[in-house]
Design a protein around this motif. Structure first.
Motif, short mmCIF file in Angstrom:
data_model
loop_
_atom_site.label_atom_id
_atom_site.label_comp_id
_atom_site.label_asym_id
_atom_site.label_seq_id
_atom_site.Cartn_x
_atom_site.Cartn_y
_atom_site.Cartn_z
N PHE A 45 0.84 -1.20 0.00
CA PHE A 45 0.00 0.00 0.00
C PHE A 45 0.87 1.26 0.00
N VAL A 46 1.89 1.29 0.86
CA VAL A 46 2.81 2.44 0.91
C VAL A 46 3.57 2.57 -0.40
N ARG A 47 3.97 1.46 -0.98
CA ARG A 47 4.69 1.50 -2.25
C ARG A 47 3.83 2.19 -3.32
N GLY A 48 2.55 1.82 -3.37
CA GLY A 48 1.66 2.46 -4.35
C GLY A 48 1.49 3.94 -4.10
N LEU A 49 1.33 4.33 -2.83
CA LEU A 49 1.17 5.75 -2.51
C LEU A 49 2.41 6.56 -2.89
N ILE A 50 3.58 6.09 -2.48
CA ILE A 50 4.81 6.86 -2.72
C ILE A 50 5.19 6.86 -4.19
N HIS A 51 4.94 5.75 -4.88
CA HIS A 51 5.26 5.72 -6.30
C HIS A 51 4.28 6.54 -7.13
N SER A 52 3.19 6.98 -6.54
CA SER A 52 2.25 7.84 -7.28
C SER A 52 2.39 9.29 -6.86
N ASP A 53 2.25 9.57 -5.58
CA ASP A 53 2.28 10.95 -5.09
C ASP A 53 3.45 11.22 -4.15
N GLY A 54 4.51 10.46 -4.27
CA GLY A 54 5.65 10.66 -3.38
C GLY A 54 6.95 10.50 -4.13
N CYS A 55 8.05 10.50 -3.37
CA CYS A 55 9.36 10.34 -3.99
C CYS A 55 10.40 9.98 -2.93
N ARG A 56 11.53 9.51 -3.40
CA ARG A 56 12.73 9.33 -2.58
C ARG A 56 13.78 10.26 -3.17
N MET B 82 9.29 11.42 0.76
CA MET B 82 8.23 12.40 0.97
C MET B 82 6.97 11.92 0.28
N PHE B 83 5.84 12.19 0.91
CA PHE B 83 4.54 11.88 0.33
C PHE B 83 3.66 13.11 0.49
N LYS B 84 3.13 13.59 -0.63
CA LYS B 84 2.35 14.82 -0.63
C LYS B 84 0.97 14.54 -1.19
N ASN B 85 -0.06 14.98 -0.47
CA ASN B 85 -1.44 14.78 -0.93
C ASN B 85 -2.33 15.81 -0.25
N GLU B 86 -3.32 16.30 -0.97
CA GLU B 86 -4.21 17.32 -0.42
C GLU B 86 -5.29 16.74 0.48
N SER B 87 -5.46 15.41 0.44
CA SER B 87 -6.49 14.78 1.26
C SER B 87 -5.91 14.41 2.63
N ARG B 88 -6.50 14.95 3.68
CA ARG B 88 -6.04 14.60 5.02
C ARG B 88 -6.33 13.14 5.32
N ASP B 89 -7.41 12.60 4.75
CA ASP B 89 -7.75 11.20 4.97
C ASP B 89 -6.69 10.28 4.36
N ASN C 276 4.64 19.77 6.42
CA ASN C 276 3.64 20.83 6.44
C ASN C 276 2.28 20.17 6.38
N ARG C 277 1.24 20.94 6.17
CA ARG C 277 -0.12 20.42 6.28
C ARG C 277 -0.42 19.31 5.28
N ASN C 278 0.26 19.28 4.13
CA ASN C 278 -0.09 18.31 3.09
C ASN C 278 1.09 17.44 2.67
N GLU C 279 2.14 17.36 3.48
CA GLU C 279 3.31 16.58 3.10
C GLU C 279 3.91 15.86 4.31
N MET C 280 4.20 14.56 4.10
CA MET C 280 4.82 13.74 5.13
C MET C 280 6.26 13.45 4.73
#
Length: 253
Positions: free
Chosen positions: A170-181, A203-210, A230-234
């Motif tokens: 699940f994390v791999r899919g998230l970072i490979h879409s809206d994140g980076c190394r 880093m993983f960036k997304n506008e959805s808090r959920d 920040n508010r939209n980036e981990m």
């Protein structure tokens, strides 16, 4: 006997203005069969029975790891749109700079639901990996009108079970879409002068808090330390956390 998804794609091409012979060339189906499909009412065809959520006893998609991966890709850079005759198109948009990720997305989509064909369409700077099927919203009930960050994104219990069992995918899919190394470069002024040092971080960036919260929960399951930039980036920056996440994600390729 051809799969219903092939028929759906052929009818879509016919509706777009392609001739029977051209549709036959693109799909590999004979012209006579395509002509029959054009004239045969949909209710005369056998009902599709391959949707795991529509079965008499609903079950989860398999393989579960591929579904967790595809779910991460969908929440990051994917969407579902309704087409003709109650057919839905699932699309994952992949940067052309990372051809390996395009192949991963296509493989995950094909493994989760082998029945519909998986196609690719070149866009400006990216490739759209897509598949047509009537039941995609059943596998991704987060589908809805508008942007994801404008509506609640809550996993169904069966989805949460899959993510809990396979948080790395699940994390791999998230970072490979809206994140980076990437390499983070830091400047420090010391008594001996200006020094620069660099270290890798995720880093993983997304506008959805959920969606951010779901990413954080999956990282917690993996034991990976993270924080909000920040508010939209981990960010995952601690050396041991980066090394652990490298085992599951790694740089884009």
């Amino acid at each position: 006997m051809h799969d219903i998804a092939v028929r759906d794609e052929a009818l879509r091409l016919l509706a777009s203005g392609f001739s029977i012979s051209e549709v036959s060339r693109q799909t590999g189906v004979s012209s006579s069969t395509i002509g029959r499909w054009r004239d045969l009412p949909a209710h005369d065809l056998p009902a599709r029975s391959t949707c795991p959520r529509c079965a008499p006893q609903p079950c989860s998609p398999t393989p579960a790891s591929s579904y967790a991966h595809l779910l991460g890709l969908y929440l990051g850079d994917g969407h579902i749109v309704r087409c003709r005759k109650e057919v839905y198109q699932l699309s994952i948009f992949c940067d052309d700079n990372w051809p390996g990720l395009i192949e991963e997305a296509a493989t995950a989509m094909a493994q989760v639901m082998p029945t519909p064909a998986v196609g690719r369409r070149r866009r400006n700077g990216c490739t759209e990996v897509k598949s047509y099927w009537k039941h995609w919203p059943h596998l991704f009930p987060q589908h809805g009108p508008g942007k994801k960050h404008d509506r609640a994104i809550v996993l169904e219990p069966w989805q949460r079970e899959i993510v809990t069992a396979h948080p790395e995918w699940f994390v791999r899919g998230l970072i490979h879409s809206d994140g980076c190394r990437a390499m983070n470069r830091v400047r420090r002024v010391l008594p001996s002068g200006v020094h620069w040092y660099e270290y890798p971080r995720y880093m993983f960036k997304n506008e959805s808090r959920d969606i951010l919260a779901l990413c954080g929960e999956a990282l917690d399951l993996l034991g990976v330390a993270w924080r909000f930039n920040n508010r939209n980036e981990m960010s995952v920056a601690r050396r041991e956390a980066v090394e652990l996440l490298d085992c599951y994600v790694g740089p884009k390729y």
